[in-house]
Design a protein around this motif. Structure first.
Motif, PDB file in Angstrom:
ATOM      1  N   THR A 101      16.085 -16.052 -89.735  1.00 44.95           N
ATOM      2  CA  THR A 101      15.284 -16.990 -88.946  1.00 44.95           C
ATOM      3  C   THR A 101      14.900 -16.465 -87.572  1.00 44.95           C
ATOM      4  O   THR A 101      14.123 -17.098 -86.866  1.00 44.95           O
ATOM      5  N   VAL A 102      15.452 -15.315 -87.173  1.00 46.07           N
ATOM      6  CA  VAL A 102      15.178 -14.750 -85.848  1.00 46.07           C
ATOM      7  C   VAL A 102      14.662 -13.328 -86.030  1.00 46.07           C
ATOM      8  O   VAL A 102      15.132 -12.597 -86.913  1.00 46.07           O
ATOM      9  N   GLY A 103      13.694 -12.923 -85.205  1.00 46.64           N
ATOM     10  CA  GLY A 103      13.144 -11.580 -85.289  1.00 46.64           C
ATOM     11  C   GLY A 103      14.197 -10.507 -85.078  1.00 46.64           C
ATOM     12  O   GLY A 103      15.142 -10.682 -84.310  1.00 46.64           O
ATOM     13  N   SER A 104      14.028  -9.372 -85.759  1.00 46.62           N
ATOM     14  CA  SER A 104      15.018  -8.293 -85.671  1.00 46.62           C
ATOM     15  C   SER A 104      15.145  -7.765 -84.250  1.00 46.62           C
ATOM     16  O   SER A 104      16.252  -7.418 -83.801  1.00 46.62           O
ATOM     17  N   GLY A 105      14.045  -7.697 -83.508  1.00 42.36           N
ATOM     18  CA  GLY A 105      14.101  -7.208 -82.132  1.00 42.36           C
ATOM     19  C   GLY A 105      14.955  -8.092 -81.238  1.00 42.36           C
ATOM     20  O   GLY A 105      15.751  -7.602 -80.433  1.00 42.36           O
ATOM     21  N   LEU A 106      14.811  -9.415 -81.377  1.00 43.89           N
ATOM     22  CA  LEU A 106      15.597 -10.332 -80.560  1.00 43.89           C
ATOM     23  C   LEU A 106      17.074 -10.300 -80.942  1.00 43.89           C
ATOM     24  O   LEU A 106      17.951 -10.429 -80.088  1.00 43.89           O
ATOM     25  N   VAL A 107      17.352 -10.143 -82.230  1.00 45.94           N
ATOM     26  CA  VAL A 107      18.741 -10.041 -82.677  1.00 45.94           C
ATOM     27  C   VAL A 107      19.426  -8.852 -82.016  1.00 45.94           C
ATOM     28  O   VAL A 107      20.540  -8.951 -81.511  1.00 45.94           O
ATOM     29  N   VAL A 108      18.740  -7.714 -81.977  1.00 46.52           N
ATOM     30  CA  VAL A 108      19.346  -6.518 -81.377  1.00 46.52           C
ATOM     31  C   VAL A 108      19.443  -6.662 -79.860  1.00 46.52           C
ATOM     32  O   VAL A 108      20.373  -6.166 -79.244  1.00 46.52           O
ATOM     33  N   ALA A 109      18.487  -7.340 -79.249  1.00 48.48           N
ATOM     34  CA  ALA A 109      18.572  -7.582 -77.812  1.00 48.48           C
ATOM     35  C   ALA A 109      19.823  -8.390 -77.480  1.00 48.48           C
ATOM     36  O   ALA A 109      20.504  -8.131 -76.481  1.00 48.48           O
ATOM     37  N   PHE A 110      20.155  -9.346 -78.324  1.00 52.80           N
ATOM     38  CA  PHE A 110      21.384 -10.128 -78.131  1.00 52.80           C
ATOM     39  C   PHE A 110      22.609  -9.238 -78.342  1.00 52.80           C
ATOM     40  O   PHE A 110      23.590  -9.318 -77.593  1.00 52.80           O
ATOM     41  N   ILE A 111      22.554  -8.382 -79.363  1.00 53.66           N
ATOM     42  CA  ILE A 111      23.686  -7.511 -79.681  1.00 53.66           C
ATOM     43  C   ILE A 111      23.982  -6.538 -78.539  1.00 53.66           C
ATOM     44  O   ILE A 111      25.090  -6.018 -78.426  1.00 53.66           O
ATOM     45  N   ALA A 112      23.002  -6.312 -77.670  1.00 55.85           N
ATOM     46  CA  ALA A 112      23.207  -5.391 -76.549  1.00 55.85           C
ATOM     47  C   ALA A 112      24.350  -5.819 -75.642  1.00 55.85           C
ATOM     48  O   ALA A 112      24.851  -5.017 -74.850  1.00 55.85           O
ATOM     49  N   VAL A 113      24.774  -7.069 -75.748  1.00 50.20           N
ATOM     50  CA  VAL A 113      25.882  -7.562 -74.914  1.00 50.20           C
ATOM     51  C   VAL A 113      27.234  -7.048 -75.414  1.00 50.20           C
ATOM     52  O   VAL A 113      28.253  -7.255 -74.769  1.00 50.20           O
ATOM     53  N   MET A 114      27.259  -6.332 -76.537  1.00 53.97           N
ATOM     54  CA  MET A 114      28.514  -5.910 -77.148  1.00 53.97           C
ATOM     55  C   MET A 114      29.469  -5.157 -76.216  1.00 53.97           C
ATOM     56  O   MET A 114      30.662  -5.479 -76.153  1.00 53.97           O
ATOM     57  N   PRO A 115      29.008  -4.137 -75.466  1.00 56.93           N
ATOM     58  CA  PRO A 115      29.942  -3.449 -74.575  1.00 56.93           C
ATOM     59  C   PRO A 115      30.572  -4.378 -73.540  1.00 56.93           C
ATOM     60  O   PRO A 115      31.710  -4.173 -73.122  1.00 56.93           O
ATOM     61  N   LEU A 116      29.842  -5.407 -73.127  1.00 57.50           N
ATOM     62  CA  LEU A 116      30.378  -6.355 -72.160  1.00 57.50           C
ATOM     63  C   LEU A 116      31.487  -7.185 -72.796  1.00 57.50           C
ATOM     64  O   LEU A 116      32.500  -7.480 -72.159  1.00 57.50           O
ATOM     65  N   MET A 117      31.312  -7.558 -74.056  1.00 58.69           N
ATOM     66  CA  MET A 117      32.346  -8.301 -74.766  1.00 58.69           C
ATOM     67  C   MET A 117      33.586  -7.434 -74.978  1.00 58.69           C
ATOM     68  O   MET A 117      34.722  -7.908 -74.843  1.00 58.69           O
ATOM     69  N   ILE A 118      33.373  -6.156 -75.302  1.00 56.56           N
ATOM     70  CA  ILE A 118      34.496  -5.248 -75.500  1.00 56.56           C
ATOM     71  C   ILE A 118      35.264  -5.068 -74.193  1.00 56.56           C
ATOM     72  O   ILE A 118      36.504  -5.042 -74.172  1.00 56.56           O
TER      73      ILE A 118
END
Length: 302
Positions: A101-118
């Motif tokens: 339901t969400v564009g692939s580009g926006l999904v990856v933009a959200f995933i960019a927060v991963m290092p901050l979560m780690i």
């Protein structure tokens, strides 16, 4: 080691192997999110991901056994089940579900927060962020909050929940694989994780009533094959090598390259619509990731 390899290592501070692993996670993973989107035209999310990792795991494990590498121990299989369930079952399964339901580009933009979560999870082990790292975390959180207010995620609350679960699962699995439940050494460990994670994903597929359609579009098959070979056998194994031999910050540095590649591919090849607000939000997230990694680079103990 050849003189050119020595020069390369001296200039970059990294061995050629780690540089190749970085290139795989940066470039290949940036394109796999569009491949997931294309595969979804015929293959439901958990079935797509489960079959992908089971096939890749069988191929890698078979190759290792042919070379005489022993199977993981019972304890190592248990570790693989936990880590694979988190990183592949929750992480990759949630990502594919979100891309319905969400564009692939926006999904990856959200995933960019991963290092901050780690970085946040590492607080549990007393690894406190420095000033620059804290600033990076703050930027990242602001960027993600802005991103969730954009038209893409605003139109799909379920997509937002799915990608949030995916990010949390991947981050927890990454940290636990380094600190608590290590896999079997080398590629056999990666194979065991893909086999265990693939089994979890197939269980989720069964629980959700997914089924293989009568007709599978050729582009979906090609996209699935690309995910097996490049997304799983190449890039995923490269990421696990980085987790084992490099810092968590370096291993997750793909997060500031993947969004740019994925958003550009989504717009140019898949016709996805990304607003100026969402580009700005993604840019703020990337600034946060860069600040975090710069902060880690300036801390000698890491």
């Amino acid at each position: 080691m050849t003189s050119s390899a020595l020069t390369l290592k001296t200039a970059s501070g990294l061995s050629p192997k780690l540089m190749l692993c970085l290139a795989a996670t940066w470039l290949v993973w940036g394109s796999t999110y569009l491949a997931i989107k294309l595969a979804l035209t015929s293959l439901p999310p958990f079935l797509q991901m489960g079959s992908r990792f089971l096939v890749a795991g069988v191929l890698l494990a078979g190759w290792m056994r042919w070379r005489g590498v022993p199977w993981p121990s019972r304890r190592q299989w248990l570790h693989a089940l936990v880590i694979g369930g988190l990183m592949l079952g929750g992480g990759m399964g949630g990502t594919a579900a979100a891309e319905q339901t969400v564009g692939s580009g926006l999904v990856v933009a959200f995933i960019a927060v991963m290092p901050l979560m780690i970085a946040g999870l590492n607080l549990l082990w007393g690894e406190k962020p420095g000033r620059l790292e804290s600033l990076g975390i703050a930027f990242g959180l602001v960027g993600v909050l802005l991103l969730t207010q954009g038209q893409g995620f605003g139109a799909s609350p379920l997509g937002l929940v799915a990608i949030s679960v995916a990010c949390a699962s991947w981050a927890v699995g990454s940290v636990l694989s380094q600190r608590v439940w290590p896999l079997a050494p080398g590629p056999m460990g990666f194979a065991s994780e893909m086999l265990a994670g693939g089994a979890v994903l197939m269980g989720l597929s069964l629980a959700n009533g997914e089924a293989l359609p009568a007709h599978v579009e050729p582009q979906a098959l090609w996209a699935w094959a690309y995910l097996v070979v490049f997304g799983s056998l190449v890039a995923f194994n490269a990421y696990m090598v980085l987790l084992a031999e490099a810092s968590a910050g370096l291993a997750s540095s793909y997060s500031f390259v993947n969004p740019v590649i994925a958003m550009l591919l989504g717009v140019t090849l898949a016709g996805e619509q990304i607003s100026g607000h969402e580009w700005l939000a993604a840019g703020i997230v990337l600034v946060g990731v860069v600040l975090l990694l710069l902060g880690r680079a300036r801390t000698p103990s890491r």
